[in-house]
Design a protein around this motif. Structure first.
Motif, mmCIF file in Angstrom:
data_model
loop_
_atom_site.group_PDB
_atom_site.id
_atom_site.type_symbol
_atom_site.label_atom_id
_atom_site.label_comp_id
_atom_site.label_asym_id
_atom_site.label_seq_id
_atom_site.Cartn_x
_atom_site.Cartn_y
_atom_site.Cartn_z
ATOM 1 N N ILE C 157 0.193 4.494 1.929
ATOM 2 C CA ILE C 157 -1.041 3.932 2.463
ATOM 3 C C ILE C 157 -1.915 3.400 1.327
ATOM 4 N N THR C 158 -1.928 4.111 0.172
ATOM 5 C CA THR C 158 -2.679 3.620 -0.981
ATOM 6 C C THR C 158 -2.149 2.260 -1.431
ATOM 7 N N VAL C 159 -0.836 2.167 -1.566
ATOM 8 C CA VAL C 159 -0.209 0.900 -1.957
ATOM 9 C C VAL C 159 -0.603 -0.192 -0.970
ATOM 10 N N PHE C 160 -0.552 0.143 0.326
ATOM 11 C CA PHE C 160 -0.901 -0.819 1.368
ATOM 12 C C PHE C 160 -2.357 -1.246 1.246
ATOM 13 N N LEU C 161 -3.269 -0.265 1.066
ATOM 14 C CA LEU C 161 -4.697 -0.592 1.001
ATOM 15 C C LEU C 161 -5.027 -1.412 -0.232
ATOM 16 N N VAL C 162 -4.427 -1.069 -1.382
ATOM 17 C CA VAL C 162 -4.677 -1.848 -2.604
ATOM 18 C C VAL C 162 -4.223 -3.287 -2.383
ATOM 19 N N THR C 163 -3.041 -3.458 -1.757
ATOM 20 C CA THR C 163 -2.553 -4.804 -1.457
ATOM 21 C C THR C 163 -3.540 -5.546 -0.568
ATOM 22 N N VAL C 164 -4.033 -4.855 0.493
ATOM 23 C CA VAL C 164 -4.976 -5.493 1.411
ATOM 24 C C VAL C 164 -6.252 -5.897 0.676
ATOM 25 N N ILE C 165 -6.758 -5.018 -0.210
ATOM 26 C CA ILE C 165 -8.013 -5.315 -0.913
ATOM 27 C C ILE C 165 -7.836 -6.507 -1.846
#
Lengths: 290, 290, 290, 290
Positions: C157-165
């Motif tokens: 989820i961290t990887v996903f959120l960093v990508t989204v940001i």
């Protein structure tokens, strides 16, 4: 339903035409298919540009000429497709036969109802043939897997959709009684439209509840919608996880074969007869294949 | 709770009426059910059309007459349903008993509160019987499977919903303090309504943050909402993947059986007594079944 | 970190007070917890009503008196919670200790910054104790299961959120350059806010692209957002499907036990010492339990 | 493609520079990387602040100076990166090489087209290196797992996206013909934009259907969009559930290794030659590692 006639192979120029138009194994066939894809894309672009009023005012005549050119070309192609098969009516009634017809009708219809000529854009659906033409057999295989997963869950999805439809009717009625015409909920059908907009989390905002009770009910609808989106997702996820890729589709050479009698796809590359109707499958001679 | 009375089978005209109204095995029963479905759909259409002001002005009298006709028919039907069962009160308190009553009340209530007559639309919920009546037993089976999956995950969903509710209260309060009444966040309840609209990704746009801090918090809410929608979906997906189709439902003949004593469904086609209350299940004679 | 002090059991009135306030096994403890839940709900309702300007104008004085009454009660309760444990500082720094403090601070703070008194609503988070107090141990168990599934997927989820940001920053910048301040994209931060609103499919509609290029990019953003919502859902679904329910939670009696030294939960019903810090767990005498 | 040149190890100051700039094993390397991350964040913040008109008016000169300072620093860094590798062109064409170049170009370009200087924000993508620099190898491993799951489902997602694109073209055309320019559907491209906004459940509300037929079709689009969001989610869920974490990534020490010849990552901590191009991997001497 294998009939005597089906067993007679196509011959002469009709056979050659059939292989060019319907199959993509020969050089001529591939050139034809590529030209067709490009023509479809160009003609759709034409129709789109024509709908933009500033462009229509400047290039209106040119675009109209192009529209008619493409439509006449597609009409000729449609006629050729009819000519080179045994049973033209079967082609007319097949999925792509209907789409091919819908692609040329709007412009002729546009002579009477001007607006309807824009419907020519529907010819974009002809590109669905693309996967087969471009020999994207693995894509076809996974598309078939997706279709099977959706088919396997069709009853669960029906139950879900019926529930959703009953729900939006009840919710729309309640909102109409609570909010009333003075807050934009002018009739029950409009309120049902609002309930769909809200339950599916689209939320245009053209109609919004104004009374505290209406906002409370809307909150309930939104949380419900947020929750029940889980149901179709869960259904499809479970089905896809269960399904396996289509083994047939792994063979690249079978992708372009098409029965000229019943227009079914998915025949093995070395099949000589259609597995659905028993008709003979035409095959380019060894020399023709490239 | 099997009582002596339950064991006495219905007899005479009440038994015949029961088989027509509640079951769908005989020709008369099927005709009755079909007529009922059509009547429900027509009456709901009437109420909807009546809510459109332009139609109401033109056909108001006709629609009012139709409304009353349908309501009187449904009232008669409701009375007959009461008459032909042993314990009418149980029917009244059953799920469909309540809906049947709610279907006829609004018009009578409309004599005092005009707006409430539109609530008659709620009678669309009577169509939930449709699946049973149309012998869509496989749909019923998969509906039961969905219901079991939702039931199995009800505690996880409760935990999720409580978390969401606490979250929107806290977020709504923060937004009220940050944005304040001058930017549309006129009170904490309104701000909570906004938080629900945003967290569920509906996003009407009737209220939007204007200050940088408010927009930053809103961004956080949106990303949170986008992320936590994964939770209910994950819960339901996992449950559906785990569940198996309902084996009972595979028998088509059992779909229409209904206990006249406790109004439970799902009895085997050859059951003679209700598995829930022990009451005798009425059965059309061999000759009556078609 | 078991210390000598931890091993000395609480005694006298502090022990009694501890069992009433922190545990829910005795009759007095249950009455206290119920009274607390009701007080929290009432005080939150008060704050909410006070924020509605029409109600504030009419009942302002009454609501202010009630606010202060509740805050003083909660302040007394907070003091008692401090008094009856060995190490008050640990309670102050525990999760619920912080929330309890945040529940009483806003009103005092409101003497200096009027608006901040509405933050008292945050005390709704105290209800998170509810699951433990109401002995909803199965809910607690499934909540723990959900938490474990989320923890197990935290890196994904961290990887996903960093990508989204990173994605929304790039998309926001592009939209700012394409659309510019004249179409509502007044600055890059605002454009990033728009990108978040769009990518998460919230879509307020307060800012919308006007130029063809902007609308094309927006379409891309929307389809991307529609597609990548699948990623967190897939992550969480897979984790939940993998996880098993918490076996410890199946024992109902252990739900209300709490260590007075480190404020950890989840102790077995027959445990005598805390499994995390080694401190002695207080236990109501047999006679006290009801 | 191992060449003779690749086998010649870097030497002297170029080797030292390489280890500082590209690797993160030595103290100097870590300090350089940290300084770089901070410089990127600060420069992005500068560009963002500059886009806010009120801030630009007050601190415009200062921000311009800072912008140029950062850009010159990054230009120097880019030159050094080119200098200390054997084949600079390979770096220029690598993923991060392109991003590094895109990070410095906008400001120089801004001398001719003022607006384009804001594109410097794209340098935020340089932070994608962060995971490697910060030795977050487990995050890298799970990111690789996500990427593999997405790659494995790329064909299904392509099929899905092609279907969605054909669908929105058909729906947009229909809505254009039904609603027409007088209700905001000014052209077919705009109507397709509306169809995307609606199908993805974003729902800006800048264009909404006004006619009953248009609202009915919109309802269909919304329910379809609500339903088919299940498809990508199901695809990705199934893939993630099937995939296993990357075993290679469990070794923390390998996270920072990078081939100076082909710029590939994922080399074992004790590898001496690149597994992709056969070039020698530089290694800080024992004394240099901290």
């Amino acid at each position: 339903m294998p009939t005597q006639e089906n067993l007679i192979p196509l011959s002469g120029w009709r056979r050659k035409l059939y292989i060019i138009i319907y199959e993509a194994d020969t050089r001529a066939g591939r050139i034809f298919d590529m030209a067709l894809i490009i023509a479809i894309l160009l003609s759709v672009a034409c129709v789109m540009l024509e709908s933009v009023s500033s462009i229509r005012q400047q290039y209106g005549t040119l675009l109209t000429v192009l529209d008619w050119t493409f439509t006449i070309l597609f009409t000729i192609e449609y006629t050729l497709r009819l000519v080179c098969v045994h049973k033209p009516l079967r082609y007319v009634k097949s999925f792509f036969g209907v789409i091919d017809l819908l692609s040329i009708l709007p412009l002729y219809l546009g002579l009477f109802i001007p607006e309807s000529r824009f419907l020519a854009d529907i010819r974009i659906l002809r590109l669905l043939r693309m996967f087969r033409i471009l020999k994207l057999s693995r894509h076809l295989g996974e598309a078939a897997q997706l279709r099977r997963a959706l088919l396997a869950s069709r009853r669960k999805i029906t139950v879900f959709l019926v529930t959703v439809i009953l729900l939006v009717i009840v919710l729309g009625t309640l909102m109409y009684v609570i909010e009333g015409p003075e807050h934009g909920f002018t009739s029950i059908p409009i309120s049902i439209y609002w309930a769909i907009v809200t339950l599916t989390t689209v939320g245009f905002g053209d109609i919004t509840p104004k009374t505290p009770l209406g906002q409370a009910l809307a909150s309930l609808v939104m949380i419900t919608g947020y929750g029940i989106i889980a149901v179709p997702t869960g259904i499809v996820s479970a089905e896809i996880a269960r399904s396996v890729p289509d083994p047939v589709s792994s063979d690249n050479r079978s992708a372009t074969r098409l029965c000229p009698h019943c227009f079914s796809e998915g025949h093995d590359w070395d099949a000589q007869y259609c597995k659905h109707c028993g008709g003979q499958l035409p095959r380019p001679a060894k020399g023709e294949v490239s």
